[in-house]
Write a protein that holds these residues in place. Sequence first.
Motif, PDB file in Angstrom:
ATOM      1  N   ASP A   1      79.564  32.746  18.881  1.00 27.31           N
ATOM      2  CA  ASP A   1      77.983  33.189  19.333  1.00 27.31           C
ATOM      3  C   ASP A   1      77.923  31.289  19.824  1.00 27.31           C
ATOM      4  O   ASP A   1      77.082  31.764  20.819  1.00 27.31           O
ATOM      5  CB  ASP A   1      77.422  32.500  17.365  1.00 27.31           C
ATOM      6  CG  ASP A   1      77.388  33.705  16.141  1.00 27.31           C
ATOM      7  OD1 ASP A   1      77.363  34.692  17.038  1.00 27.31           O
ATOM      8  OD2 ASP A   1      77.021  33.497  16.138  1.00 27.31           O
TER       9      ASP A   1
ATOM     10  N   ARG B   1      84.007  34.836  14.874  1.00 28.44           N
ATOM     11  CA  ARG B   1      83.377  34.079  14.535  1.00 28.44           C
ATOM     12  C   ARG B   1      83.831  34.379  12.618  1.00 28.44           C
ATOM     13  O   ARG B   1      83.187  33.947  11.825  1.00 28.44           O
ATOM     14  CB  ARG B   1      81.639  35.376  13.790  1.00 28.44           C
ATOM     15  CG  ARG B   1      81.402  35.598  15.012  1.00 28.44           C
ATOM     16  CD  ARG B   1      79.939  36.446  14.726  1.00 28.44           C
ATOM     17  NE  ARG B   1      79.253  36.205  15.771  1.00 28.44           N
ATOM     18  CZ  ARG B   1      78.339  37.390  16.984  1.00 28.44           C
ATOM     19  NH1 ARG B   1      79.837  38.300  16.324  1.00 28.44           N
ATOM     20  NH2 ARG B   1      78.047  37.335  17.802  1.00 28.44           N
TER      21      ARG B   1
ATOM     22  N   GLN C   1      74.111  40.007  19.593  1.00 23.18           N
ATOM     23  CA  GLN C   1      74.485  40.071  17.918  1.00 23.18           C
ATOM     24  C   GLN C   1      74.252  41.647  17.242  1.00 23.18           C
ATOM     25  O   GLN C   1      74.192  42.451  16.209  1.00 23.18           O
ATOM     26  CB  GLN C   1      73.154  39.036  17.291  1.00 23.18           C
ATOM     27  CG  GLN C   1      73.932  37.489  17.355  1.00 23.18           C
ATOM     28  CD  GLN C   1      72.026  36.897  17.383  1.00 23.18           C
ATOM     29  OE1 GLN C   1      70.737  37.375  16.723  1.00 23.18           O
ATOM     30  NE2 GLN C   1      72.965  35.319  17.276  1.00 23.18           N
TER      31      GLN C   1
END
Length: 136
Positions: free
Chosen positions: A17, A11, A46
Amino acid sequence: MQRLALFDLGRTLIDLDDAITRWAEEFAEQHHLKPEDVAWLVSLDQGLHPHREVFFNEVREHFALAASVEEPWAGYRQRMPQLVQCYPGVLSELADLRAAGWRAWGSSPTAWRTTNSASSGEPAWLTWLTATRCRG
């Protein structure tokens, strides 16, 4: 003197993601799950990232999978290096850093703990780093 820029891959340099979403879609297809199950997998990632053992234990229980936790986790470790991609512009920015005299290096605590690279003889994090093509 060599200047060194250190980065966390997940990320930061790579779009984790998107890779997780693509993995979840493939997993759902393989296990004949519903589209809303993809959203559940992404949401679970997440919430629990980077604790993969906990993640896959939750997945196993939620979908009542007969497989052990290790089986889907092994499939994840095998597939994720193929799914991760750098964010747009990362490779050119790393090239610019190198041209300015910097040596860029990325690391992923999750990858070196969870990616099996025994067959290549490389440390797991280096295998992951090479697979992401973010090495600068």
